[in-house]
Design a protein around this motif. Structure first.
Motif, mmCIF file in Angstrom:
data_model
loop_
_atom_site.group_PDB
_atom_site.id
_atom_site.type_symbol
_atom_site.label_atom_id
_atom_site.label_comp_id
_atom_site.label_asym_id
_atom_site.label_seq_id
_atom_site.Cartn_x
_atom_site.Cartn_y
_atom_site.Cartn_z
ATOM 1 N N UNK A 1 4.803 13.327 -1.075
ATOM 2 C CA UNK A 1 5.615 12.464 -2.065
ATOM 3 C C UNK A 1 6.811 12.030 -1.157
ATOM 4 N N UNK A 2 7.441 13.106 -0.562
ATOM 5 C CA UNK A 2 8.775 12.920 0.159
ATOM 6 C C UNK A 2 8.612 12.328 1.489
ATOM 7 N N UNK B 1 2.933 5.840 -2.928
ATOM 8 C CA UNK B 1 4.114 6.775 -3.567
ATOM 9 C C UNK B 1 3.886 6.747 -5.139
ATOM 10 N N UNK B 2 3.865 5.742 -5.751
ATOM 11 C CA UNK B 2 3.717 5.778 -7.086
ATOM 12 C C UNK B 2 2.584 6.543 -7.653
ATOM 13 N N UNK C 1 7.998 4.501 2.913
ATOM 14 C CA UNK C 1 8.479 3.290 2.217
ATOM 15 C C UNK C 1 9.660 2.907 2.555
ATOM 16 N N UNK C 2 10.769 3.604 2.539
ATOM 17 C CA UNK C 2 12.355 3.084 2.843
ATOM 18 C C UNK C 2 12.300 2.555 4.251
ATOM 19 N N UNK C 3 11.719 3.294 5.255
ATOM 20 C CA UNK C 3 11.266 2.723 6.586
ATOM 21 C C UNK C 3 10.813 1.200 6.538
ATOM 22 N N UNK D 1 1.012 -1.247 0.048
ATOM 23 C CA UNK D 1 0.193 0.060 0.017
ATOM 24 C C UNK D 1 0.931 1.254 -0.119
ATOM 25 N N UNK D 2 1.965 1.295 0.681
ATOM 26 C CA UNK D 2 2.909 2.203 0.762
ATOM 27 C C UNK D 2 3.570 2.885 -0.413
ATOM 28 N N UNK D 3 3.740 1.425 -1.146
ATOM 29 C CA UNK D 3 4.434 1.539 -2.746
ATOM 30 C C UNK D 3 3.531 2.203 -3.454
#
Length: 103
Positions: A46-47, A12-13, A53-55, A7-9
């Motif tokens: 977005x940032x 982000x997209x 997403x990285x976390x 969901x996070x990915x």
């Protein structure tokens, strides 16, 4: 566990697809994320999604979360909207308006 970040990915997209970097300047989402000059013009949402997403991705390899899991599994919140935008079934002016409301 990779599905816990789905969901996070997807969010982000969608955010990157709606950003002025992609809609106006016609860069790819990857270019907007990797190039520091382009990244500074991305909307704050977005940032924030990039950081979350990285976390989440780091949490996949965290051994402390091995038994509990990385977090909630994907709920498919953005799936329908992501498919619509991926197929090109959107109005760029409407998508830019959505981004301007977030800024």
């Amino acid at each position: 566990m990779p599905s816990s970040c789905k969901d996070i990915r997807t969010g982000l997209a969608l955010c990157l697809q709606r950003s002025p970097c992609v809609l106006i300047d016609r860069h790819t989402p990857t270019e907007c994320m990797e190039n520091p000059e382009l990244r500074k013009d991305l909307p704050e949402q977005c940032l924030a999604r990039m950081r979350s997403y990285a976390h989440c991705r780091r949490g996949i390899f965290d051994m402390r979360k091995r038994f509990r899991g990385n977090g909630p599994l994907s709920t498919g919140v953005y799936d329908e909207e992501y498919e619509r935008i991926s197929k090109g079934e959107f109005d760029p002016a409407t998508e830019l308006d959505k981004v301007s409301k977030l800024l």
